[in-house]
Design a protein around this motif. Structure first.
Motif, PDB file in Angstrom:
ATOM      1  N   GLU A 139       1.135  -1.118  -0.190  1.00 52.33           N
ATOM      2  CA  GLU A 139      -0.001  -0.091  -0.061  1.00 52.33           C
ATOM      3  C   GLU A 139       0.732   1.714   0.041  1.00 52.33           C
TER       4      GLU A 139
ATOM      5  N   ARG B 276       2.249   2.136  -3.143  1.00 52.17           N
ATOM      6  CA  ARG B 276       1.138   2.522  -4.465  1.00 52.17           C
ATOM      7  C   ARG B 276       0.921   3.892  -4.309  1.00 52.17           C
ATOM      8  N   ASP B 277       0.889   4.218  -3.263  1.00 52.78           N
ATOM      9  CA  ASP B 277       0.745   5.525  -1.940  1.00 52.78           C
ATOM     10  C   ASP B 277       1.853   6.874  -2.842  1.00 52.78           C
TER      11      ASP B 277
ATOM     12  N   GLU C   9       0.533   4.637  -8.430  1.00 48.56           N
ATOM     13  CA  GLU C   9      -0.070   3.124  -8.770  1.00 48.56           C
ATOM     14  C   GLU C   9       0.668   1.829 -10.312  1.00 48.56           C
ATOM     15  N   GLU C  10       1.620   3.256 -10.845  1.00 50.89           N
ATOM     16  CA  GLU C  10       1.631   2.398 -12.295  1.00 50.89           C
ATOM     17  C   GLU C  10       2.981   2.083 -11.923  1.00 50.89           C
TER      18      GLU C  10
ATOM     19  N   THR D 264       1.633  -3.994 -12.220  1.00 50.65           N
ATOM     20  CA  THR D 264       2.089  -2.626 -11.163  1.00 50.65           C
ATOM     21  C   THR D 264       2.081  -2.701  -9.333  1.00 50.65           C
TER      22      THR D 264
ATOM     23  N   VAL E 149      -0.482  -1.421  -8.174  1.00 51.65           N
ATOM     24  CA  VAL E 149      -1.841  -1.657  -8.248  1.00 51.65           C
ATOM     25  C   VAL E 149      -2.266  -3.034  -7.953  1.00 51.65           C
ATOM     26  N   ASP E 150      -2.251  -3.463  -9.366  1.00 52.26           N
ATOM     27  CA  ASP E 150      -2.097  -4.410  -9.821  1.00 52.26           C
ATOM     28  C   ASP E 150      -1.372  -6.102  -8.767  1.00 52.26           C
TER      29      ASP E 150
ATOM     30  N   LEU F  23      -1.113  -5.766  -5.440  1.00 51.11           N
ATOM     31  CA  LEU F  23      -1.624  -4.945  -4.172  1.00 51.11           C
ATOM     32  C   LEU F  23      -3.133  -5.963  -4.270  1.00 51.11           C
ATOM     33  N   ASP F  24      -3.705  -5.808  -5.834  1.00 50.83           N
ATOM     34  CA  ASP F  24      -5.198  -6.947  -5.245  1.00 50.83           C
ATOM     35  C   ASP F  24      -5.030  -7.419  -5.465  1.00 50.83           C
TER      36      ASP F  24
END
Length: 224
Positions: A169, A172-173, A177-178, A198, A200-201, A203-204
């Motif tokens: 997280e 990402r922050d 995000e990329e 990425t 975001v990916d 982390l998801d």
């Protein structure tokens, strides 16, 4: 001749023990171990009877002088961690430094270390990289990540299953995000996996499943 011998142990797969590591475990007078229970299991598997004493982050300062005196009395001591090469995000630095200051020979055998396969599997540039190990749990964590935001070399972190989501997280922050990330877990073990994408990916992906195992998080360096 007395000396300190740093002996790498497998990070998961017991077949990764080297012949020199086995010889080293057999040759030393006794062994310092991060967790004696873990090391005794390995020694039992290898059929090596040897005295094992605890030496970890919570007692290394107290035991340092005792160990140095024992080595000075012509004893050869082996140092191991629970997994991998001692001194890499594990106890060992203080003892090595003290041995050098006391003119005691120090030898380190080559062997397993988790971040090398994770780095190579990431596909990110590996000619130059920054190994950060474990970030502070609280104080200084955010500041260090802010400092690394514009680091152009590939960055490597170790993280536990309890804080890996927090780290992802924060990447990402802070990094964006990329930013490309590669996460390897359970290296050399049965359920080893590497997830790339990425920030975001990745982390998801890990938010959608149970978090288990030890993690190596590799982050691609900053690009203009």
């Amino acid at each position: 001749m007395s000396k300190l011998l740093l002996i790498p142990t497998p990070i998961g797969n017991l077949k990764d023990i080297t012949l020199r590591a086995i010889d080293g475990l057999k040759s030393v007078d006794w062994i310092l171990a991060e967790d004696t229970r873990v090391t005794k299991k390995l020694l039992h598997h290898l059929d090596i009877p040897k005295e094992v004493y605890s030496f970890h982050a919570h007692n290394e300062h107290k035991k340092l002088d005792f160990v140095i005196d024992k080595i000075k009395s012509s004893e050869t001591v082996g140092l191991v961690s629970d997994a991998g090469t001692p001194g890499i995000s594990d106890p060992g630095f203080l003892l090595v430094r003290s041995c050098i200051e006391n003119r005691i020979d120090v030898e380190c055998l080559p062997g397993p270390v988790a971040f090398i396969p994770a780095l190579l599997q990431s596909g990110f540039p590996c000619d130059k990289f920054v190994f950060e190990g474990f970030l502070p749990h609280k104080k200084g964590r955010q500041k260090r990540l802010e400092q690394l935001k514009i680091e152009e070399r590939t960055i490597i972190f170790y993280e536990s299953p309890y804080r890996v989501l927090k780290l992802l997280e924060q990447i990402r922050d802070i990094f964006g995000e990329e930013r490309e990330v590669s996460v390897s877990r359970e290296i050399t073990k049965l359920f080893e996996e590497t997830i790339r994408g990425t920030a975001v990916d990745v982390l998801d992906y890990f938010q959608s499943k149970p978090i288990k195992g030890e993690f190596v998080v590799v982050v691609k360096g900053f690009e203009e």
